[in-house]
Scaffold this motif. Structure first.
Motif, short mmCIF file in Angstrom:
data_model
loop_
_atom_site.label_atom_id
_atom_site.label_comp_id
_atom_site.label_asym_id
_atom_site.label_seq_id
_atom_site.Cartn_x
_atom_site.Cartn_y
_atom_site.Cartn_z
N HIS A 38 13.11 27.74 45.67
CA HIS A 38 14.51 27.86 45.26
C HIS A 38 14.69 27.47 43.79
O HIS A 38 15.64 26.81 43.41
N LEU A 39 13.73 27.88 42.96
CA LEU A 39 13.78 27.65 41.52
C LEU A 39 13.54 28.99 40.82
O LEU A 39 12.92 29.89 41.38
N SER A 40 14.02 29.11 39.61
CA SER A 40 13.79 30.33 38.86
C SER A 40 12.36 30.36 38.34
O SER A 40 11.73 29.32 38.11
N ALA A 41 11.85 31.58 38.16
CA ALA A 41 10.49 31.73 37.63
C ALA A 41 10.38 31.14 36.23
O ALA A 41 9.35 30.55 35.88
N SER A 42 11.43 31.30 35.43
CA SER A 42 11.39 30.76 34.06
C SER A 42 11.30 29.24 34.06
O SER A 42 10.63 28.64 33.22
N THR A 43 11.98 28.60 35.02
CA THR A 43 11.90 27.13 35.10
C THR A 43 10.49 26.67 35.43
O THR A 43 9.95 25.75 34.81
N LEU A 44 9.86 27.31 36.43
CA LEU A 44 8.48 26.97 36.77
C LEU A 44 7.55 27.22 35.60
O LEU A 44 6.61 26.45 35.35
N HIS A 45 7.79 28.30 34.87
CA HIS A 45 6.95 28.62 33.72
C HIS A 45 7.06 27.53 32.65
O HIS A 45 6.05 27.15 32.03
N ARG A 46 8.25 27.00 32.46
CA ARG A 46 8.43 25.92 31.48
C ARG A 46 7.73 24.65 31.93
O ARG A 46 7.15 23.93 31.12
N TYR A 47 7.74 24.36 33.24
CA TYR A 47 7.02 23.18 33.75
C TYR A 47 5.52 23.31 33.50
O TYR A 47 4.86 22.36 33.08
N CYS A 48 4.98 24.51 33.77
CA CYS A 48 3.54 24.72 33.65
C CYS A 48 3.09 24.88 32.21
O CYS A 48 1.88 24.83 31.92
#
Length: 438
Positions: free
Chosen positions: A36-46
């Protein structure tokens, strides 16, 4: 902690997250839908461009990527360091923006000059100097010597006045020799061996307001009470608990492992929450953990000093018969989860104790600002309703104390659910249904 340190901690966290993501074989979009998170948010975490303010999203991310228990602990450790570095950088930026008041130049007057005073040009001679004629050779050059003499005279007068005031404070109001001592002070005080050995109290500070050391009989300067040997004020002894504590009262073994007892019919119970929303759901439903409760405690030092965690104790507030409520599960069909049990507590014992489990070493532990520790305590009961909390014994230098771990000021509460009606909320369902064993 500087910007470089903050960036470094975020990059180390991002490197581990990126490794887990690549190993999972899932895309950012697929992971985002499940979390339930956006792909862009996960990309910023990684990528290390962002660090979440809460650990829950990274915990779910790591579990979804099938992280091992050791990797899950390492993700949590790196997140703590990255989050602390970010907060430290924020404090540093705030202090720089607000800033301390600029230091006043010693040569700058504290008050503005009198508005009625007539300004003098550099060529105008001082009013206390002898007037020179235009033809005089000295009229065309400044007279720094005369001004130095005037400044020195003013300094001598100020020192004499200060010494007179100091002596006047030391002399009893009724002493007859006050005038003689004031006159002697103007010539400068003279210290005598008798005065140094006198048992009467001596002043603890000089006229400048800085602490001064009194000579000891051996000739070595001794520090006055509350000051160091150099005469500087002693630093106040630290107080309070020397570490930060983060408590998760409803940590789960996996997204579908936890069950709760609720004194409501199924149609009055909300759908089960995800792990990070469990505290709010429990509060709203008046729920109690069924059979087992997992408590996660993270302790991190506040500074460079090392804190020794001596022991972990279990304190039972009350115990009684199991609650006659209905049993509700958080989900079904989740498959095997990541089990990370560090300490196990059997609440059915007469004196419950936290015992190291699954090869974990027992207390003591050491923590500091750069080396936190995470403790996972699993408490269970098979036939009681138990209210309980934890206590951590700690020491740091000469200080020691006991830190209480509870559910935001209330004891934890765990009750057995054997023989109670049970319900589940299957994926895609819109209501609770009776639990199907197996």
């Amino acid at each position: 902690m500087g910007t470089a340190d903050s960036t470094g901690e975020a990059e180390r966290l991002a490197a581990l997250l990126s490794t887990l993501k690549e190993r999972s074989g899932l895309s950012y979009g697929a992971l985002g839908k499940r979390l339930h998170l956006s792909a862009s948010t996960l990309h910023r975490y990684c990528n290390g461009d962002a660090v979440p303010a809460d650990f829950a999203p990274l915990s779910r991310f790591a579990r979804l990527c099938r992280a091992t228990p050791e990797e899950l602990v390492e993700v949590h450790r790196r997140w703590i360091l990255a989050d602390a570095a970010r907060e430290q950088r924020g404090k540093g930026a705030g202090g720089t923006a607000g800033g301390a008041a600029p230091a006043v130049d010693p040569g700058t007057p504290a008050d503005p000059p009198d508005a009625d005073a007539t300004p003098k040009s550099p060529d105008t001679p001082d009013t206390q100097e002898t007037q020179e004629t235009p033809d005089s050779p000295s009229a065309s050059r400044p007279r720094p010597r005369r001004r130095l003499i005037l400044a020195a005279t003013a300094g001598v007068i100020a020192v004499a006045a200060t010494a007179a005031l100091l002596v006047g404070r030391l002399v009893d109001d009724g002493a007859e020799a006050g005038a003689g001592q004031a006159a002697g002070a103007a010539r400068g005080p003279v210290a005598s061996p008798e005065a140094a050995e006198s048992p009467s109290p001596s002043p603890s500070g000089s006229a400048s307001g800085k602490p001064s050391a009194s000579p000891s009989p051996s000739g070595t300067p001794g520090a006055s009470p509350g000051s160091t040997a150099e005469g500087k004020p002693a630093a106040p002894a630290p107080t309070g608990v020397p570490f930060h504590a983060s408590v998760r009262a409803h940590a789960w073994e996996n997204q579908c492992s936890q069950r709760y007892l609720v004194d409501r019919e199924p149609d009055a119970v909300r759908p089960p929450p995800v792990e990070q929303d469990a505290p709010a759901w429990v509060a709203a439903m008046g729920a109690v953990s069924a059979d087992e409760q997992v408590v996660e405690v993270t302790l991190q030092g506040k500074g460079s000093e090392t804190v020794v965690l001596q022991a972990l104790h279990v304190r039972v507030v009350r115990t009684g018969e199991p609650l006659p409520w209905t049993d509700y599960g958080t989900g079904v069909g989740c498959g095997g989860g990541v089990a990370l049990r560090t300490f196990d507590v059997d609440l059915d014992q007469g004196s419950p104790a936290a015992r190291a489990a699954e090869g974990q070493r027992p207390f003591p532990y050491k923590i500091s600002e750069s080396d936190p520790e995470m403790f996972r305590v699993t408490a269970h009961t098979g036939g009681r309703d138990v209210s309980w909390y934890l206590e951590v014994e700690w020491s740091s230098g000469e200080r020691q104390g006991v830190f209480r771990v509870d559910d935001r000021g209330r004891p934890f509460r765990t009750s057995a659910s054997a023989g109670r009606p049970a319900y589940d909320y299957p994926p895609g369902a819109s209501e609770w249904s009776e639990h199907q064993p197996g």
